[in-house]
Design an enzyme around this catalytic site. Structure first.
Site, PDB file in Angstrom:
ATOM      1  N   GLY A  71       0.655  -1.280  -0.006  1.00  0.00           N
ATOM      2  CA  GLY A  71       0.198   0.228   0.224  1.00  0.00           C
ATOM      3  C   GLY A  71       0.790   1.285   0.048  1.00  0.00           C
ATOM      4  O   GLY A  71       0.362   2.271  -0.659  1.00  0.00           O
ATOM      5  N   THR A  72       2.128   1.142   0.897  1.00  0.00           N
ATOM      6  CA  THR A  72       2.726   2.385   0.533  1.00  0.00           C
ATOM      7  C   THR A  72       3.177   2.794  -0.575  1.00  0.00           C
ATOM      8  O   THR A  72       3.338   3.899  -1.308  1.00  0.00           O
ATOM      9  CB  THR A  72       3.888   2.106   1.692  1.00  0.00           C
ATOM     10  OG1 THR A  72       3.445   1.865   3.086  1.00  0.00           O
ATOM     11  CG2 THR A  72       4.952   3.259   1.822  1.00  0.00           C
ATOM     12  N   ASN A 149      -6.590   4.828   9.479  1.00  0.00           N
ATOM     13  CA  ASN A 149      -6.314   3.600   9.921  1.00  0.00           C
ATOM     14  C   ASN A 149      -5.890   3.434  11.427  1.00  0.00           C
ATOM     15  O   ASN A 149      -5.688   2.475  11.970  1.00  0.00           O
ATOM     16  CB  ASN A 149      -4.631   3.474   9.551  1.00  0.00           C
ATOM     17  CG  ASN A 149      -3.872   4.560   9.778  1.00  0.00           C
ATOM     18  OD1 ASN A 149      -4.032   5.551   9.319  1.00  0.00           O
ATOM     19  ND2 ASN A 149      -2.582   4.318  10.603  1.00  0.00           N
ATOM     20  N   GLN A 179      -7.467   0.424   4.482  1.00  0.00           N
ATOM     21  CA  GLN A 179      -8.202  -0.126   5.757  1.00  0.00           C
ATOM     22  C   GLN A 179      -9.649  -0.339   5.446  1.00  0.00           C
ATOM     23  O   GLN A 179     -10.681  -0.834   6.265  1.00  0.00           O
ATOM     24  CB  GLN A 179      -8.344   0.834   6.747  1.00  0.00           C
ATOM     25  CG  GLN A 179      -6.644   1.103   7.434  1.00  0.00           C
ATOM     26  CD  GLN A 179      -6.413  -0.084   8.161  1.00  0.00           C
ATOM     27  OE1 GLN A 179      -7.387  -0.675   8.796  1.00  0.00           O
ATOM     28  NE2 GLN A 179      -5.186  -0.010   8.278  1.00  0.00           N
ATOM     29  N   HIS A 201      -2.341  -7.352   2.933  1.00  0.00           N
ATOM     30  CA  HIS A 201      -2.222  -7.893   4.127  1.00  0.00           C
ATOM     31  C   HIS A 201      -3.314  -7.523   5.100  1.00  0.00           C
ATOM     32  O   HIS A 201      -3.178  -7.926   6.385  1.00  0.00           O
ATOM     33  CB  HIS A 201      -1.154  -7.880   4.718  1.00  0.00           C
ATOM     34  CG  HIS A 201      -0.404  -6.573   5.009  1.00  0.00           C
ATOM     35  ND1 HIS A 201      -0.294  -6.316   6.348  1.00  0.00           N
ATOM     36  CD2 HIS A 201       0.231  -5.535   4.366  1.00  0.00           C
ATOM     37  CE1 HIS A 201       0.102  -4.997   6.704  1.00  0.00           C
ATOM     38  NE2 HIS A 201       0.453  -4.497   5.289  1.00  0.00           N
ATOM     39  N   THR A 237       9.443  -7.986 -11.803  1.00  0.00           N
ATOM     40  CA  THR A 237       8.770  -9.300 -11.891  1.00  0.00           C
ATOM     41  C   THR A 237       7.661  -9.578 -11.045  1.00  0.00           C
ATOM     42  O   THR A 237       7.662  -9.173  -9.685  1.00  0.00           O
ATOM     43  CB  THR A 237       9.733 -10.246 -11.678  1.00  0.00           C
ATOM     44  OG1 THR A 237      11.011 -10.143 -12.401  1.00  0.00           O
ATOM     45  CG2 THR A 237       9.168 -11.721 -11.820  1.00  0.00           C
ATOM     46  N   CYS A 325       7.218   6.423  19.867  1.00  0.00           N
ATOM     47  CA  CYS A 325       8.346   6.994  20.659  1.00  0.00           C
ATOM     48  C   CYS A 325       9.406   7.309  19.750  1.00  0.00           C
ATOM     49  O   CYS A 325       9.889   6.652  18.941  1.00  0.00           O
ATOM     50  CB  CYS A 325       9.132   5.581  21.577  1.00  0.00           C
ATOM     51  SG  CYS A 325      10.195   6.109  22.691  1.00  0.00           S
TER      52      CYS A 325
END
Length: 379
Positions: A71-72, A149, A179, A201, A237, A325
């Site tokens: 997705g990125t 998300n 999402q 995924h 590919t 963090c």
């Protein structure tokens, strides 16, 4: 101890049918689908049939489906590719996934504020577009996610598209729909946009495979060149096994959506109600009517997300937070900050998310584990 998985928004367990579908292309039909021999043509046929499945579920033509690595990549390809094809300014909402937000900021784009539940402010979007046009800036692409998300809020993409067409008619409309497939029939979204991104995924497919829908022919320049695959829109590919498995998972998600949504919504309601009833000072971040069924995002006073997640991990409960963090200091999520959530509240953010594999036992264990962890931390 039994693992309790409440992090479906991060990644879903693979569907058994998707695993079965991909195995022949890992162990047997391993030829390169770009080859010319019979063995290669078998692999190519599997890619083409998967493309037909994806197009059917998304409500587009097969030749508008571009297979990517995730997705990125799809989000990056949409925005950077649009700017490369037609130089101008990119615009996005302030609570977008970093795969969109950081790309827009990298290219010096404009960021539009959101309302208190994480939906793009439509009046502000219109104003930002009008101001850009009045300043003589060409708006090349506008990106607004279908489902957030972190907090699960839903944008009205049809209305977003209408505003873009009115105020910046030359802009492409992109939506990160990563999402969305489990909760929204994307046939109702795709017709309103030029570009739409998915990731396998997030709905029971494998990692490492995604989709970019590019409607109406080539609208953007490719990010990856050098092989000519995907009609020269994305060289490299093909991940045949991943593509086949993703298409299988997407088809099953589409077939089961109408029955799964009420089941998962009931689980989500029981989960959140259990936390609200069992603990003081817990805030449900977004009203349930404004978000998808699998989202159970709360903010818990008197704890910090990092410590809470550590204890949940010890209890074998998989969850996440809207905090990260950085440089040793906990900072609230950019999504919650954009929504105007007070920093002291946002520091106790907890994202629990459910999906196709979620059960009542997961909910019961999750409630007990969170209640126990919060009680321990507050002491």
């Amino acid at each position: 101890m039994t693992l309790t998985y409440l992090d479906h928004a991060a990644s879903t367990p693979m569907r058994p049918e998707a695993i079965d579908a991909m195995m022949p292309f890992l162990a047997g039909t391993y030829a390169n689908p770009s080859g010319s021999h019979r063995f290669a043509r078998e692999a190519r046929k599997a890619v083409d049939e998967s493309r037909d499945v994806v197009a059917s579920v998304l409500g587009c033509r097969p030749n508008e489906v571009v297979f990517t690595g995730c997705g990125t990549e799809s989000d990056n390809m949409a925005i950077t590719g649009a700017l490369a094809r037609t130089p101008g300014v990119a615009v996005c909402a302030a609570d977008e996934h970093h795969a969109v937000l950081e790309v827009v900021e990298h290219h010096g784009g404009l960021v539009v504020g959101v309302d208190g539940v994480g939906r793009v402010d439509l009046d502000l979007l219109a104003q930002v577009l009008q101001d850009a046009v009045d300043a003589g800036r060409h708006v090349a692409v506008v990106s607004v996610m279908t489902v957030n998300n972190e907090v699960g809020s839903i944008n009205d993409i049809a209305q977003v598209a209408r505003i873009v067409r009115r105020f910046a008619p030359g802009a492409l409309v992109h939506t990160d729909a990563v999402q969305a497939p489990s909760w929204i029939d994307l046939r109702d979204v795709t017709p309103h946009v030029d570009l739409l991104a998915l990731s396998g995924h997030k709905f029971g497919g494998p990692k490492g495979v995604g989709v970019l829908v590019e409607r109406g022919g080539p609208r953007i320049d490719p990010l990856i060149i050098g092989g000519g695959q995907e009609r020269e829109r994305r060289s490299g590919t093909h991940n045949v096994a991943g593509i086949v498995a993703m298409a299988t998972a997407l088809r099953l998600t589409d077939e089961e959506r109408t029955t799964e949504i009420p089941r998962i919504a009931a689980l989500r309601d029981a989960l959140v109600d259990g936390l609200l009833d069992g603990l003081d000072d817990v805030v449900e971040t977004v009203p349930r009517a404004d978000k998808v069924a699998g989202s159970a995002h709360v903010c818990i006073a008197g704890v910090e997300s990092e410590s809470l997640l550590f204890l949940l991990d010890e209890a074998e409960v998989c969850a996440s937070a809207a905090s990260a963090c950085a440089s040793g200091a906990m900072e609230p999520s950019h999504v919650l900050a954009a929504m105007g959530v007070d920093r002291s509240v946002a520091m106790g953010a907890l994202r629990l998310s459910l999906g196709h594999a979620s059960t009542e036992a997961d909910v019961d264990r999750g409630i007990d584990a969170v209640a126990g962890a919060v009680t321990r931390l507050r002491r």
